[in-house]
Design an enzyme around this catalytic site. Structure first.
Site, PDB file in Angstrom:
ATOM      1  N   ILE A  64      46.840  27.645  40.793  1.00  0.00           N
ATOM      2  CA  ILE A  64      47.786  28.615  40.236  1.00  0.00           C
ATOM      3  C   ILE A  64      47.027  29.741  39.541  1.00  0.00           C
ATOM      4  O   ILE A  64      46.076  29.484  38.799  1.00  0.00           O
ATOM      5  CB  ILE A  64      48.703  27.932  39.195  1.00  0.00           C
ATOM      6  CG1 ILE A  64      49.449  26.760  39.833  1.00  0.00           C
ATOM      7  CG2 ILE A  64      49.661  28.931  38.565  1.00  0.00           C
ATOM      8  CD1 ILE A  64      50.100  25.832  38.829  1.00  0.00           C
ATOM      9  N   CYS A  65      47.467  30.984  39.777  1.00  0.00           N
ATOM     10  CA  CYS A  65      46.954  32.130  39.023  1.00  0.00           C
ATOM     11  C   CYS A  65      48.124  33.077  38.757  1.00  0.00           C
ATOM     12  O   CYS A  65      49.276  32.661  38.794  1.00  0.00           O
ATOM     13  CB  CYS A  65      45.785  32.814  39.733  1.00  0.00           C
ATOM     14  SG  CYS A  65      46.233  33.711  41.231  1.00  0.00           S
ATOM     15  N   HIS A  66      47.844  34.325  38.510  1.00  0.00           N
ATOM     16  CA  HIS A  66      48.897  35.289  38.179  1.00  0.00           C
ATOM     17  C   HIS A  66      49.754  35.633  39.398  1.00  0.00           C
ATOM     18  O   HIS A  66      50.969  35.525  39.376  1.00  0.00           O
ATOM     19  CB  HIS A  66      48.257  36.542  37.583  1.00  0.00           C
ATOM     20  CG  HIS A  66      49.250  37.536  37.064  1.00  0.00           C
ATOM     21  ND1 HIS A  66      48.912  38.838  36.838  1.00  0.00           N
ATOM     22  CD2 HIS A  66      50.561  37.444  36.722  1.00  0.00           C
ATOM     23  CE1 HIS A  66      49.970  39.503  36.376  1.00  0.00           C
ATOM     24  NE2 HIS A  66      50.986  38.665  36.296  1.00  0.00           N
ATOM     25  N   MET A  93      52.141  32.604  38.952  1.00  0.00           N
ATOM     26  CA  MET A  93      53.045  32.481  37.813  1.00  0.00           C
ATOM     27  C   MET A  93      54.101  33.582  37.808  1.00  0.00           C
ATOM     28  O   MET A  93      55.213  33.384  37.322  1.00  0.00           O
ATOM     29  CB  MET A  93      52.258  32.501  36.488  1.00  0.00           C
ATOM     30  CG  MET A  93      51.540  31.208  36.192  1.00  0.00           C
ATOM     31  SD  MET A  93      52.613  29.737  36.125  1.00  0.00           S
ATOM     32  CE  MET A  93      53.728  30.141  34.791  1.00  0.00           C
TER      33      MET A  93
END
Length: 107
Positions: A64-66, A93
């Site tokens: 998971i990242c931005h 996210m």
């Protein structure tokens, strides 16, 4: 590498019949502090090579990242290291905030 939408990850996390994945949040500490999924493990992208031994290569991992770019790079790296159950959260996210939980801050 698998790709998963935010609603599909939400469904997976709610499905108690499936083994829970390791939610590997590869964003920077300030990003993690801004918002993160419950139970996510913070491990900034740059630290992955030196912290690889902390990860179980038999546990499903959702990176998971931005927005999904850094996490895709980490997912690729993990596969090169022999991890077989690696998934990238498409849209990161930001997608989670827009598609699953509008209470999650966007930045």
């Amino acid at each position: 590498m698998h790709h998963l939408t935010a609603p599909a990850l939400h469904a997976w996390l709610a499905d108690t019949s499936r083994p829970a994945p390791l939610l590997l949040d590869v964003r920077e500490p300030w990003e993690f502090e801004t918002c993160h999924l419950a139970g996510a493990v913070p491990m900034p992208m740059r630290s992955i090579p030196t912290r690889l031994a902390e990860l179980d290569d038999e546990t499903p991992v959702v990176c998971i990242c931005h927005h999904g770019s850094r996490s895709m790079q980490v997912a690729n790296f993990l596969e090169q290291q022999g991890f077989t159950e690696v998934t990238n959260l498409t849209g990161g996210m930001h997608a989670w905030a827009l598609q699953v939980d509008p209470a999650v801050p966007t930045y």
